[in-house]
Design an enzyme around this catalytic site. Structure first.
Site: not given
Length: 237
Positions: A90, A180, A178
């Site tokens: 990001c 993660e 994202h």
């Protein structure tokens, strides 16, 4: 160089998430540098085996308001020039793009919520194949975007954002999205971003439900992607 992973963290809940589990399984310790708490210039940017620049709610071009950005850009530039593994997520991807000379700017529309990735041919031939929209959705949370850096390879897009993922050389990976995210740690994202959600009229209940639905599959896919990428960069570093 030691085996340590240096993770630059801007807000506490935007950590390495599921990717940290992969590092733990491989016996690779993570040292977080919390921006605004620790001195950004303190660590040697070429001393760690991997540097990850994580997300945050500021713009990658807000140098006047956030003086940590300039030294962080210098760290990224040194890592890239040294040919060392560097990952941006990001805001981190935006900063890598900026360090490579690309323009970072407000997107035509903010992208906040779950949308599958569409991979390029290069993306399907890379570790990002595990994140293909045919098998998993993806969480997005950004208002800015960037041009593809010179000599970079686009790996993934969405309808709202052409440059969702890119590779630069064999050692740099930028992820606007994202992967993660961990389902069991998503509540702090909703609480920490409550004002933004309200301002954009986004239903936190719907976002929570979508994360419960799509998150577990993404976690497994992201761990496979990251493990494969680590294998590649470790071989070449």
């Amino acid at each position: 160089m030691n085996h340590e992973v240096l993770a630059i963290r801007h807000v506490h809940f935007e950590d390495l998430g599921s990717l940290e589990l992969v590092l733990g399984e491989r016996g690779r310790p993570v040292r977080y540098l919390d921006v605004g708490v620790a001195r950004i210039e303190a660590p040697n940017p070429v001393g760690a085996s991997l540097m990850v620049v994580l997300g945050g709610p500021i713009s990658a071009t807000d140098d006047t308001f956030y003086p940590t950005l300039v030294p962080l850009l210098a760290m990224i530039e040194k890592r890239i020039a040294a040919g060392l593994p560097t990952l941006g997520i990001c805001l981190g991807a935006q900063l890598i793009a900026r360090a490579l000379g690309a323009r970072v700017y407000p997107a035509a529309q903010a992208e906040l919520g779950w949308t599958p990735l569409t991979l390029t041919d290069a993306g399907r031939a890379s570790p990002l194949r595990h994140l293909d929209g045919a098998s998993t959705s993806m969480l997005h949370w950004h208002g800015d975007t960037f041009d593809l850096p010179t000599n970079a390879t686009r790996l993934a897009s969405t309808p709202a954002c052409e440059n969702q993922a890119f590779a630069w050389g064999d050692h740099v990976l930028g992820l606007q999205c994202h992967p993660e995210i961990r389902t069991d740690r998503f509540e702090p994202w909703l609480i920490g971003n409550a004002s933004e959600l309200a301002g954009r009229r986004i239903d936190a209940c719907r976002l929570r439900a979508d994360t419960a639905q799509f998150g577990p599959t993404l976690e497994a896919a992201a761990r496979r992607m990251f493990g494969e990428w680590l294998d590649q960069v470790d071989t070449k570093s």
